[in-house]
Scaffold this motif. Sequence first.
Motif, PDB file in Angstrom:
ATOM      1  N   ALA A   1       0.842  -1.194   0.000  1.00 25.94           N
ATOM      2  CA  ALA A   1       0.000   0.000   0.000  1.00 25.94           C
ATOM      3  C   ALA A   1       0.877   1.244   0.000  1.00 25.94           C
ATOM      4  O   ALA A   1       1.258   1.757   1.054  1.00 25.94           O
ATOM      5  CB  ALA A   1      -0.934  -0.013   1.212  1.00 25.94           C
ATOM      6  N   ILE A   2       1.184   1.729  -1.195  1.00 25.63           N
ATOM      7  CA  ILE A   2       2.011   2.921  -1.355  1.00 25.63           C
ATOM      8  C   ILE A   2       1.150   4.106  -1.809  1.00 25.63           C
ATOM      9  O   ILE A   2       1.162   5.169  -1.221  1.00 25.63           O
ATOM     10  CB  ILE A   2       3.126   2.685  -2.398  1.00 25.63           C
ATOM     11  CG1 ILE A   2       3.955   1.448  -2.037  1.00 25.63           C
ATOM     12  CG2 ILE A   2       4.019   3.911  -2.503  1.00 25.63           C
ATOM     13  CD1 ILE A   2       4.985   1.091  -3.094  1.00 25.63           C
ATOM     14  N   SER A   3       0.399   3.902  -2.876  1.00 23.32           N
ATOM     15  CA  SER A   3      -0.325   4.992  -3.533  1.00 23.32           C
ATOM     16  C   SER A   3      -1.517   5.482  -2.715  1.00 23.32           C
ATOM     17  O   SER A   3      -2.113   4.738  -1.931  1.00 23.32           O
ATOM     18  CB  SER A   3      -0.827   4.533  -4.901  1.00 23.32           C
ATOM     19  OG  SER A   3       0.233   4.107  -5.717  1.00 23.32           O
TER      20      SER A   3
ATOM     21  N   GLY B   1      -8.546  -1.035  -2.488  1.00 24.73           N
ATOM     22  CA  GLY B   1      -7.861  -0.198  -1.525  1.00 24.73           C
ATOM     23  C   GLY B   1      -8.209  -0.584  -0.104  1.00 24.73           C
ATOM     24  O   GLY B   1      -8.982  -1.514   0.140  1.00 24.73           O
ATOM     25  N   VAL B   2      -7.646   0.140   0.834  1.00 26.73           N
ATOM     26  CA  VAL B   2      -7.923  -0.115   2.245  1.00 26.73           C
ATOM     27  C   VAL B   2      -7.879   1.207   3.002  1.00 26.73           C
ATOM     28  O   VAL B   2      -7.050   2.087   2.710  1.00 26.73           O
ATOM     29  CB  VAL B   2      -6.910  -1.123   2.833  1.00 26.73           C
ATOM     30  CG1 VAL B   2      -5.481  -0.589   2.750  1.00 26.73           C
ATOM     31  CG2 VAL B   2      -7.255  -1.500   4.259  1.00 26.73           C
ATOM     32  N   LYS B   3      -8.789   1.366   3.938  1.00 25.71           N
ATOM     33  CA  LYS B   3      -8.863   2.572   4.756  1.00 25.71           C
ATOM     34  C   LYS B   3      -8.721   2.196   6.224  1.00 25.71           C
ATOM     35  O   LYS B   3      -9.438   1.310   6.716  1.00 25.71           O
ATOM     36  CB  LYS B   3     -10.192   3.287   4.532  1.00 25.71           C
ATOM     37  CG  LYS B   3     -10.325   4.589   5.326  1.00 25.71           C
ATOM     38  CD  LYS B   3     -11.631   5.294   5.023  1.00 25.71           C
ATOM     39  CE  LYS B   3     -11.728   6.599   5.807  1.00 25.71           C
ATOM     40  NZ  LYS B   3     -13.016   7.310   5.503  1.00 25.71           N
TER      41      LYS B   3
ATOM     42  N   ASP C   1      -0.844  10.968   3.178  1.00 26.25           N
ATOM     43  CA  ASP C   1      -1.706  11.361   4.292  1.00 26.25           C
ATOM     44  C   ASP C   1      -1.863  10.257   5.326  1.00 26.25           C
ATOM     45  O   ASP C   1      -2.312  10.524   6.446  1.00 26.25           O
ATOM     46  CB  ASP C   1      -3.095  11.753   3.779  1.00 26.25           C
ATOM     47  CG  ASP C   1      -3.081  13.074   3.009  1.00 26.25           C
ATOM     48  OD1 ASP C   1      -2.237  13.934   3.349  1.00 26.25           O
ATOM     49  OD2 ASP C   1      -3.892  13.236   2.090  1.00 26.25           O
ATOM     50  N   ALA C   2      -1.549   9.031   4.965  1.00 29.67           N
ATOM     51  CA  ALA C   2      -1.616   7.940   5.936  1.00 29.67           C
ATOM     52  C   ALA C   2      -0.578   8.201   7.031  1.00 29.67           C
ATOM     53  O   ALA C   2       0.551   8.578   6.756  1.00 29.67           O
ATOM     54  CB  ALA C   2      -1.348   6.607   5.259  1.00 29.67           C
ATOM     55  N   VAL C   3      -0.969   8.005   8.277  1.00 33.94           N
ATOM     56  CA  VAL C   3      -0.091   8.397   9.377  1.00 33.94           C
ATOM     57  C   VAL C   3      -0.128   7.369  10.505  1.00 33.94           C
ATOM     58  O   VAL C   3      -1.171   6.781  10.805  1.00 33.94           O
ATOM     59  CB  VAL C   3      -0.481   9.798   9.907  1.00 33.94           C
ATOM     60  CG1 VAL C   3      -1.906   9.797  10.453  1.00 33.94           C
ATOM     61  CG2 VAL C   3       0.496  10.302  10.943  1.00 33.94           C
TER      62      VAL C   3
ATOM     63  N   LEU D   1      -2.861   3.436  13.205  1.00 32.03           N
ATOM     64  CA  LEU D   1      -2.710   3.810  11.796  1.00 32.03           C
ATOM     65  C   LEU D   1      -4.019   4.377  11.281  1.00 32.03           C
ATOM     66  O   LEU D   1      -5.086   3.776  11.466  1.00 32.03           O
ATOM     67  CB  LEU D   1      -2.313   2.584  10.966  1.00 32.03           C
ATOM     68  CG  LEU D   1      -2.249   2.751   9.438  1.00 32.03           C
ATOM     69  CD1 LEU D   1      -1.219   3.798   9.041  1.00 32.03           C
ATOM     70  CD2 LEU D   1      -1.926   1.410   8.764  1.00 32.03           C
ATOM     71  N   SER D   2      -3.918   5.528  10.604  1.00 33.19           N
ATOM     72  CA  SER D   2      -5.094   6.131   9.976  1.00 33.19           C
ATOM     73  C   SER D   2      -4.734   6.574   8.565  1.00 33.19           C
ATOM     74  O   SER D   2      -3.594   6.973   8.291  1.00 33.19           O
ATOM     75  CB  SER D   2      -5.576   7.342  10.786  1.00 33.19           C
ATOM     76  OG  SER D   2      -6.070   6.944  12.053  1.00 33.19           O
ATOM     77  N   GLY D   3      -5.722   6.519   7.676  1.00 29.35           N
ATOM     78  CA  GLY D   3      -5.507   6.960   6.306  1.00 29.35           C
ATOM     79  C   GLY D   3      -5.952   5.908   5.304  1.00 29.35           C
ATOM     80  O   GLY D   3      -6.177   4.744   5.654  1.00 29.35           O
ATOM     81  N   ALA D   4      -6.086   6.353   4.053  1.00 30.26           N
ATOM     82  CA  ALA D   4      -6.550   5.456   2.990  1.00 30.26           C
ATOM     83  C   ALA D   4      -5.468   5.266   1.942  1.00 30.26           C
ATOM     84  O   ALA D   4      -4.757   6.207   1.585  1.00 30.26           O
ATOM     85  CB  ALA D   4      -7.810   6.022   2.343  1.00 30.26           C
ATOM     86  N   LYS D   5      -5.345   4.037   1.461  1.00 34.01           N
ATOM     87  CA  LYS D   5      -4.401   3.699   0.396  1.00 34.01           C
ATOM     88  C   LYS D   5      -5.187   3.112  -0.778  1.00 34.01           C
ATOM     89  O   LYS D   5      -5.979   2.165  -0.606  1.00 34.01           O
ATOM     90  CB  LYS D   5      -3.371   2.689   0.903  1.00 34.01           C
ATOM     91  CG  LYS D   5      -2.398   3.253   1.937  1.00 34.01           C
ATOM     92  CD  LYS D   5      -1.423   4.222   1.313  1.00 34.01           C
ATOM     93  CE  LYS D   5      -0.367   4.693   2.284  1.00 34.01           C
ATOM     94  NZ  LYS D   5       0.623   5.585   1.644  1.00 34.01           N
ATOM     95  N   TRP D   6      -4.907   3.659  -1.977  1.00 35.12           N
ATOM     96  CA  TRP D   6      -5.648   3.240  -3.175  1.00 35.12           C
ATOM     97  C   TRP D   6      -4.938   3.802  -4.398  1.00 35.12           C
ATOM     98  O   TRP D   6      -4.442   4.937  -4.340  1.00 35.12           O
ATOM     99  CB  TRP D   6      -7.079   3.781  -3.111  1.00 35.12           C
ATOM    100  CG  TRP D   6      -7.901   3.454  -4.322  1.00 35.12           C
ATOM    101  CD1 TRP D   6      -8.740   2.388  -4.484  1.00 35.12           C
ATOM    102  CD2 TRP D   6      -7.973   4.206  -5.536  1.00 35.12           C
ATOM    103  NE1 TRP D   6      -9.335   2.422  -5.726  1.00 35.12           N
ATOM    104  CE2 TRP D   6      -8.870   3.537  -6.398  1.00 35.12           C
ATOM    105  CE3 TRP D   6      -7.362   5.369  -6.001  1.00 35.12           C
ATOM    106  CZ2 TRP D   6      -9.167   3.990  -7.679  1.00 35.12           C
ATOM    107  CZ3 TRP D   6      -7.646   5.826  -7.295  1.00 35.12           C
ATOM    108  CH2 TRP D   6      -8.549   5.147  -8.115  1.00 35.12           C
TER     109      TRP D   6
END
Length: 582
Positions: A133-135, A222-224, A147-149, A159-164
Motif C-alpha cells: 500500500a504505497i499509492s 484499496g484499504v482505509k 496522508d496515511a499516518v 494507523l489512519s488513512g486510505a491507500k488506493w
Amino acid sequence: MDMPESVVRRGGIGLRAEQLELGLGDPNDTANIFNYRQQVECDEASELPEQAMSLMRKFGFPAFMIPASLGGALDRPEDVLWAGRVAARRDLTVTLSFGSTLLAAMPVWLWGTAEQRTRLAQALVSGSLGGFAISEAEHGSDLMASDAVLVSSAGKVFLSGAKWPIGNATRGDFITVLARSPGASGDGFSIVCLFKADLPADGWTNIPAVRLHGLRGFDLSGVKFSDCEIPPSAQIGRDGLKQTMKTLQVTRTMLATFSLGSGDSALRLALAHLRSRELYAKTAYDIPPIRRQLVGSYLDLLIAECVARPAFRAMSALPGRLSLWSAISKYLVPTLVEDVMADVGEILGARKFMREGPWYGMFQKLLRDNSVVSVFDGTTHVCVRAIAAQLSVVLERSPKGIDEAGDAMAAVFSFSKGAVRWEPDGEKLQLTNRGVDEVGQNWRHAVTMLGAGSSAAVTSTTAAAIELLVRELDEEWGALRKRVAGLRAADPAFASSAEMDDASRMFSLLWAASACLQTWLVNREETGGDFGAGDWLLGCLQRIMHRIRPFDHVQGLAAEADMLRRYDEGLMFSLEDFPIAR
C-alpha cells in the motif's frame, strides 16, 4: 509444498522453472486446468481464475517468492525471470496476483527481522496473497505527500488513512503499508507489514475494487484505516521512504518478466495463425512485409531479454547499480513488448479486435493485460525521469577503469557461470549509481573486443555488417554525450527538461545495444551454435538502429531461421533453450 534444498540449473535456467512449465501443461489444450479458453472465460466474467491459482500453488510457484535462505526457491534472481515468464505467457491476471504479493513481501525480505521473515514465508507457503500500500488517490506517485499516518500513544501504535489503488488489497491476507510517522525531529516515514487477522475488525475497511480495461479479474482495490491499532512489531526497519524507493528498484526489475511472457505468447499466436492461413496461393507468413514484421517482434523480445538479464543479475551481483538499471529495464522492456503487441495486432488485422478466434480470442486479452505493465511500480514517465536524474553524471564519467570490468560483465551476462546467489539485504541497494554504469561505460571496451577477433562461427558477411552497425552506434554514443553536455551548459535546470527525457530514451536504446553486444561477446565461444553465429546480434543491432534512424536503416530478416526453429522445436523465444509445453 515441496521445497528442495538446491535447485539444479542448466546455464542460467533453474530446473524448477522448467518443472513448473511442464507441470502447468500446454495452455492450448483445454484438458489442462490452466488453458487459454478458461482464462478468457474468467476474464470475460471479471473473475480471478481460481483453478489456475490453485494449480500454480500446487506446482510451487509461491516458492519463487521466498528466498532460499528461508526455504524457498528464490535462490538466484533469474529464478524469478524464468518462472515469471512461464506464468505470464499463460495469464497476466494470475501472474500479477502473485507478483503483487512479492512486491508486498520484498521490504520484509530486505529489512525485516528473523521473526517477520519466518512468519511471512510460512504465510506464502500456505497460499497467502498480499499487497504493498504505497499509492493514495489524491497523491499518486508523490510519496512525500502521503496522508496515511502512524501515531504512538500510551505505548500503542495506531494507523489512519486510505491507500488506493493497491493490488490484492481485498483478497490479500497481509498488506505492507507506507505511512507518515511524525516524531520529535519532524515527519518521517515507516513501513509496516500487517496481517489482517491481527487487526481489530472496526479499525479498517476495504475500498471496493475498480473495473479495469485489462486484468479484469485482478483485485485492484484499496484499504482505509481509522485509528487502527497495529502490533508494535509490525514496523520494518527504519526510514520507510528510502526503503520504498529501494524496494521499487527490485520490483521494477522483476516486472520485465511479465512483459517477456506476454510477448512470447503474442508472437507464438501470430506465427501459429499466419503459417496455417492461406492467402494469395501461399501462406500469410510468406508475404514479405509480414515476415519482416514478425522477425522484428522476435528481435524486440531478444533485445528486451538482453536488457532484463543484467538488471536481474545485478540484484545479487551488483545491487548498487539497480537505481539506474532497474529504471532502464522498467522503461524499455514494456515499451518493446508493447511494440510487439502493436505489430502482431497490425498483422492480425480484424482479428486483433475479436474476443473469439485463434486461441479463443486470447490476443485481445494479451493486448489489454500487457498495457498495464508499463504503469505498475512507476510509470514510463517516472522511470525516464529516474534515468534523466543520473544521465549527465553517468555519461561524463570516463570509461577508464571500467574497461577492465570483466568479472562484473561475466557476473551479469554469462550463461554458464550463473548468477550470484541472492541474499536479501536492503543496505546494499543505493539511491543512485554514483556515476558508475558498467554496461553503458563498458561499450568502448566491448567495441575493442569485437575488433580484436571474431568467432569462427560468424560468416564474414555477418561480421562486417555487425562492425558497421557498431561504428554507427559508437557515433550515436558520442553525439549523445555532446548533446547532454550542451543541455547542462545552457540550462541549470536541464535535468528536469523535456529534452533530457528525450536523451534518456536515446540512452536506453544505446544501453540496450551495449547489453546485446556484451551478451554475445561473453558467451559466443562457449555457447556456439546459432547464438555464436551472431545473426541474432546483427538483427538486434539493426532493429535498434532502425529505431534511432528509421529512414536510414531497414531491419532485415537476420535471425528468422532461429525464430522458426524455436517455434517448431517448442522453445521459448529466448537466447537460451527453454522448452515449453507448447
